[in-house]
Design a protein around this motif. Structure first.
Motif, PDB file in Angstrom:
ATOM      1  N   ARG A 179     -18.706  -7.405 -15.990  1.00 45.44           N
ATOM      2  CA  ARG A 179     -17.849  -6.315 -15.513  1.00 45.44           C
ATOM      3  C   ARG A 179     -18.048  -5.051 -16.343  1.00 45.44           C
ATOM      4  NH1 ARG A 179     -12.087  -9.357 -14.055  1.00 45.44           N
ATOM      5  NH2 ARG A 179     -12.982 -10.784 -12.491  1.00 45.44           N
ATOM      6  N   LEU A 180     -18.251  -5.221 -17.637  1.00 39.30           N
ATOM      7  CA  LEU A 180     -18.513  -4.053 -18.470  1.00 39.30           C
ATOM      8  C   LEU A 180     -19.768  -3.322 -17.997  1.00 39.30           C
ATOM      9  CD1 LEU A 180     -17.782  -5.412 -22.070  1.00 39.30           C
ATOM     10  CD2 LEU A 180     -16.377  -3.837 -20.737  1.00 39.30           C
ATOM     11  N   LEU A 181     -20.838  -4.082 -17.723  1.00 35.03           N
ATOM     12  CA  LEU A 181     -22.077  -3.455 -17.262  1.00 35.03           C
ATOM     13  C   LEU A 181     -21.870  -2.733 -15.937  1.00 35.03           C
ATOM     14  CD1 LEU A 181     -24.829  -6.125 -18.066  1.00 35.03           C
ATOM     15  CD2 LEU A 181     -24.461  -3.929 -19.189  1.00 35.03           C
ATOM     16  N   ALA A 182     -21.144  -3.350 -15.020  1.00 34.90           N
ATOM     17  CA  ALA A 182     -20.906  -2.715 -13.721  1.00 34.90           C
ATOM     18  C   ALA A 182     -20.168  -1.389 -13.885  1.00 34.90           C
ATOM     19  CB  ALA A 182     -20.114  -3.656 -12.818  1.00 34.90           C
ATOM     20  N   ILE A 183     -19.187  -1.360 -14.755  1.00 35.00           N
ATOM     21  CA  ILE A 183     -18.434  -0.120 -14.996  1.00 35.00           C
ATOM     22  C   ILE A 183     -19.324   0.938 -15.621  1.00 35.00           C
ATOM     23  CG2 ILE A 183     -16.562   0.892 -16.356  1.00 35.00           C
ATOM     24  CD1 ILE A 183     -15.086  -1.811 -16.018  1.00 35.00           C
ATOM     25  N   TYR A 184     -20.101   0.542 -16.617  1.00 35.06           N
ATOM     26  CA  TYR A 184     -20.957   1.509 -17.308  1.00 35.06           C
ATOM     27  C   TYR A 184     -21.959   2.149 -16.347  1.00 35.06           C
ATOM     28  CZ  TYR A 184     -19.283  -0.749 -21.640  1.00 35.06           C
ATOM     29  OH  TYR A 184     -18.520  -1.251 -22.653  1.00 35.06           O
ATOM     30  N   TYR A 185     -22.632   1.326 -15.541  1.00 32.07           N
ATOM     31  CA  TYR A 185     -23.650   1.870 -14.630  1.00 32.07           C
ATOM     32  C   TYR A 185     -23.026   2.738 -13.538  1.00 32.07           C
ATOM     33  CZ  TYR A 185     -27.277  -1.037 -16.737  1.00 32.07           C
ATOM     34  OH  TYR A 185     -28.174  -1.591 -17.614  1.00 32.07           O
ATOM     35  N   ALA A 186     -21.882   2.333 -13.034  1.00 26.44           N
ATOM     36  CA  ALA A 186     -21.232   3.130 -11.991  1.00 26.44           C
ATOM     37  C   ALA A 186     -20.846   4.511 -12.513  1.00 26.44           C
ATOM     38  CB  ALA A 186     -19.998   2.389 -11.464  1.00 26.44           C
ATOM     39  N   LEU A 187     -20.265   4.557 -13.702  1.00 25.11           N
ATOM     40  CA  LEU A 187     -19.859   5.843 -14.280  1.00 25.11           C
ATOM     41  C   LEU A 187     -21.076   6.709 -14.591  1.00 25.11           C
ATOM     42  CD1 LEU A 187     -16.985   4.684 -16.674  1.00 25.11           C
ATOM     43  CD2 LEU A 187     -16.773   5.818 -14.460  1.00 25.11           C
ATOM     44  N   ARG A 188     -22.155   6.093 -15.065  1.00 23.19           N
ATOM     45  CA  ARG A 188     -23.363   6.854 -15.366  1.00 23.19           C
ATOM     46  C   ARG A 188     -23.946   7.473 -14.093  1.00 23.19           C
ATOM     47  NH1 ARG A 188     -28.070   3.814 -18.492  1.00 23.19           N
ATOM     48  NH2 ARG A 188     -26.375   3.693 -20.012  1.00 23.19           N
ATOM     49  N   GLY A 189     -23.984   6.702 -13.024  1.00 21.04           N
ATOM     50  CA  GLY A 189     -24.523   7.215 -11.772  1.00 21.04           C
ATOM     51  C   GLY A 189     -23.736   8.396 -11.244  1.00 21.04           C
TER      52      GLY A 189
ATOM     53  N   LEU B 202     -24.586  11.580 -13.248  1.00 25.58           N
ATOM     54  CA  LEU B 202     -25.903  12.156 -12.967  1.00 25.58           C
ATOM     55  C   LEU B 202     -25.913  12.957 -11.670  1.00 25.58           C
ATOM     56  CD1 LEU B 202     -28.325   9.279 -14.027  1.00 25.58           C
ATOM     57  CD2 LEU B 202     -28.127  11.543 -15.067  1.00 25.58           C
ATOM     58  N   LEU B 203     -25.097  12.562 -10.701  1.00 26.02           N
ATOM     59  CA  LEU B 203     -25.058  13.289  -9.435  1.00 26.02           C
ATOM     60  C   LEU B 203     -24.509  14.701  -9.605  1.00 26.02           C
ATOM     61  CD1 LEU B 203     -23.768  10.479  -7.038  1.00 26.02           C
ATOM     62  CD2 LEU B 203     -26.120  11.298  -7.322  1.00 26.02           C
ATOM     63  N   PHE B 204     -23.692  14.893 -10.639  1.00 28.89           N
ATOM     64  CA  PHE B 204     -23.103  16.212 -10.873  1.00 28.89           C
ATOM     65  C   PHE B 204     -23.965  17.100 -11.774  1.00 28.89           C
ATOM     66  CE2 PHE B 204     -19.290  13.972  -9.501  1.00 28.89           C
ATOM     67  CZ  PHE B 204     -18.663  14.925  -8.723  1.00 28.89           C
ATOM     68  N   LEU B 205     -24.910  16.513 -12.516  1.00 29.45           N
ATOM     69  CA  LEU B 205     -25.638  17.282 -13.519  1.00 29.45           C
ATOM     70  C   LEU B 205     -26.378  18.501 -12.970  1.00 29.45           C
ATOM     71  CD1 LEU B 205     -26.553  17.708 -16.403  1.00 29.45           C
ATOM     72  CD2 LEU B 205     -28.392  16.045 -16.019  1.00 29.45           C
TER      73      LEU B 205
ATOM     74  N   GLN C 165     -21.351  25.765 -20.558  1.00 30.67           N
ATOM     75  CA  GLN C 165     -20.008  25.926 -20.008  1.00 30.67           C
ATOM     76  C   GLN C 165     -19.191  24.649 -20.239  1.00 30.67           C
ATOM     77  OE1 GLN C 165     -19.076  28.837 -18.829  1.00 30.67           O
ATOM     78  NE2 GLN C 165     -21.139  29.722 -18.981  1.00 30.67           N
ATOM     79  N   PRO C 166     -17.835  24.745 -20.170  1.00 27.91           N
ATOM     80  CA  PRO C 166     -16.995  23.555 -20.393  1.00 27.91           C
ATOM     81  C   PRO C 166     -17.368  22.346 -19.533  1.00 27.91           C
ATOM     82  CG  PRO C 166     -15.638  25.523 -20.438  1.00 27.91           C
ATOM     83  CD  PRO C 166     -17.016  25.970 -20.046  1.00 27.91           C
ATOM     84  N   PRO C 167     -17.701  22.504 -18.228  1.00 27.22           N
ATOM     85  CA  PRO C 167     -18.093  21.310 -17.469  1.00 27.22           C
ATOM     86  C   PRO C 167     -19.319  20.601 -18.043  1.00 27.22           C
ATOM     87  CG  PRO C 167     -17.553  23.111 -15.980  1.00 27.22           C
ATOM     88  CD  PRO C 167     -17.588  23.698 -17.352  1.00 27.22           C
ATOM     89  N   MET C 168     -20.278  21.367 -18.583  1.00 27.88           N
ATOM     90  CA  MET C 168     -21.441  20.751 -19.197  1.00 27.88           C
ATOM     91  C   MET C 168     -21.042  19.970 -20.448  1.00 27.88           C
ATOM     92  SD  MET C 168     -24.593  19.943 -19.480  1.00 27.88           S
ATOM     93  CE  MET C 168     -25.571  20.917 -18.328  1.00 27.88           C
ATOM     94  N   ILE C 169     -20.129  20.517 -21.234  1.00 22.49           N
ATOM     95  CA  ILE C 169     -19.655  19.806 -22.425  1.00 22.49           C
ATOM     96  C   ILE C 169     -18.987  18.491 -22.016  1.00 22.49           C
ATOM     97  CG2 ILE C 169     -18.055  19.896 -24.372  1.00 22.49           C
ATOM     98  CD1 ILE C 169     -18.540  22.899 -24.493  1.00 22.49           C
TER      99      ILE C 169
ATOM    100  N   SER D 231     -31.872   8.989  -9.659  1.00 21.13           N
ATOM    101  CA  SER D 231     -31.410   8.153 -10.767  1.00 21.13           C
ATOM    102  C   SER D 231     -29.936   7.802 -10.623  1.00 21.13           C
ATOM    103  CB  SER D 231     -31.659   8.860 -12.104  1.00 21.13           C
ATOM    104  OG  SER D 231     -33.041   9.018 -12.332  1.00 21.13           O
ATOM    105  N   GLY D 232     -29.146   8.735 -10.128  1.00 28.71           N
ATOM    106  CA  GLY D 232     -27.740   8.433  -9.878  1.00 28.71           C
ATOM    107  C   GLY D 232     -27.575   7.307  -8.872  1.00 28.71           C
TER     108      GLY D 232
END
Length: 436
Positions: A311-321, A324-327, A336-340, A408-409
């Motif tokens: 479950r930890l891995l599933a949470i980590y990968y979901a949040l990472r994806g 990346l979609l917002f980057l 800017q603050p959103p980048m930080i 990648s996301g």
């Protein structure tokens, strides 16, 4: 050098007083500092792309290919390095690996052709760094610790981020003000400086100093050297590859490497530079990732000792994806603050996947877990290598990195689903003992 108070009661027949600080923590500290010193080589590739492109007129795809060779060999060497550590000892393997890194990085200052970049930085530094891979941390943890393995794994994994935090600002300043060659020499000297530290202070096994592993009352004799390192690495791979769990772990970790070392570490700085952000500012952002990486990885180790690793891995990968979609929308000339917010968020998740992945290897594969993790790490680096090359190629073809961020996301979402379908192995005395 070894005091008689270090010898366990079982070995002397009398109860010896316990030292205030177990020797295992000292070994972990030496390992931590060693990984920090070796982290300089991992901080440089993203800084080299633009200077090498400008000086030699090599395409970004060509430079990305050299980085991909480095990353692939980093991963493919890891399982053999774990077996070599069982054969020749941790200290000898790590000292030789650091020397190879120093030679490869130092030779780059004389290169004039792209094949030399592939040979020096790709092959030599790749082979050396593969022997300094996370299998090193896993081997130290398995030998010296019975309790708190998740926490120690998190701390040692965070060492790479600590090195990134130390070296990235220095190397980026050198590249911007003095060119890439002084930065390459700095990497070479940093690797050499750690060699005597490793040789004099690191020990291979608790029995070398006549003590027990941390968290155990039982004295463990030092096992004899395991011959046939290459054969054993292959044998373990063949055995592990017959299980679905191995392929799920390898697949998720390949996506982990693709979305971190292959993408962000290699291409974030040139991508930010495309949006007119100064190289030093972009490198500083990566260094900030290193700060929060330390926090996130140690926290992940603590979580791994207490919660289901799947479950930890599933949470980590979901949040990472999701991040990346917002980057692509956050890259701009100024920070800017959103980048930080992205940098903090991504930093907490950067290698948080390592402690639960190692824990699952340990749970599933017992005494072979360090070598199995070496092969899983190989998939991590192969994924990183593919994206390191495709990222540069995408920039050459499309004129931007956007498509590779989005892809990648999406891959991270796939990794989250893969983590959830890993089956829990039924408990057995052997597995319980190995996972304790």
């Amino acid at each position: 050098m070894t005091q008689t108070t270090d010898r366990p009661a079982a070995a002397t027949g009398a109860r010896a007083p316990r030292p205030r600080l177990h020797r295992a923590w000292f070994v972990a500290a030496v390992t931590f500092v060693t990984i920090i010193g070796a982290a300089a080589f991992a901080s440089l590739p993203g800084l080299l792309i633009e200077p090498l492109h400008n000086e030699f007129h090599w395409s970004r795809g060509t430079i990305g290919f050299a980085v991909s060779v480095n990353l692939a060999l980093y991963g493919l060497t890891a399982p053999f390095a774990a077996a070599l550590m069982d054969r020749f000892g941790i200290r000898k393997v790590v000292a030789i690996a650091l020397t190879v890194i120093a030679v490869g990085s130092g030779l780059t200052i004389w290169m004039t052709a792209a094949w030399q970049l592939v040979m020096f930085w790709g092959v030599l530094v790749g082979l050396g760094s593969g022997s300094m891979a996370l299998a090193f941390a896993a081997t130290v943890t398995n030998r010296w610790f019975v309790a708190k393995k998740g926490l120690v794994t998190g701390i040692l994994t965070a060492a790479g981020a600590s090195g990134q935090l130390i070296f990235l600002p220095v190397l980026s300043w050198l590249v911007q003000h003095h060119g890439w060659r002084p930065a390459s020499i700095t990497v070479s000297l940093a690797a050499l400086a750690v060699v005597p530290f490793v040789w004099l202070l690191l020990r291979d096994h608790p029995a070398d100093v006549k003590t027990t592993p941390y968290g155990s009352e039982e004295y463990v004799p030092k096992p004899p050297p395991v011959t046939g390192a290459a054969r054993r690495a292959i044998t373990v791979l063949v055995k592990a590859s017959k299980t679905g769990t191995f392929w799920l772990l390898a697949g998720t970790f390949a996506i982990c490497g693709a979305s971190t070392n292959g993408l962000v570490k290699t291409h974030f700085i040139p991508a930010a530079h495309d949006h007119h952000m100064p190289i030093t500012a972009a490198a500083s952002l990566l260094a900030v990732i290193g700060i929060f990486d330390i926090i996130g990885t140690i926290a992940s180790g603590w979580f791994t000792d207490r919660f289901d690793s799947r479950r930890l891995l599933a949470i980590y990968y979901a949040l990472r994806g999701i991040s990346l979609l917002f980057l692509p929308m956050l890259l701009a000339p100024n920070v800017q603050p959103p980048m930080i917010f992205f940098i903090v968020f991504y930093g907490l998740d950067w290698v948080a996947t390592v402690p639960p992945t190692i824990a699952l290897c340990r749970e599933q594969f017992g005494d072979d877990s360090a070598i199995v993790f070496g092969w899983v790490l190989a998939s991590h680096q192969v994924g990183a290598a593919i994206v390191a090359y495709l990222g540069g190629l995408a920039r050459d073809v499309f004129g931007s990195y956007d498509v590779i961020w989005y892809a990648s996301g999406a891959l991270c979402a796939v990794a989250a689903l893969m983590a959830l379908v890993i089956r829990r192995r039924p408990a057995s005395p052997l597995v319980v003992a190995a996972a304790a």
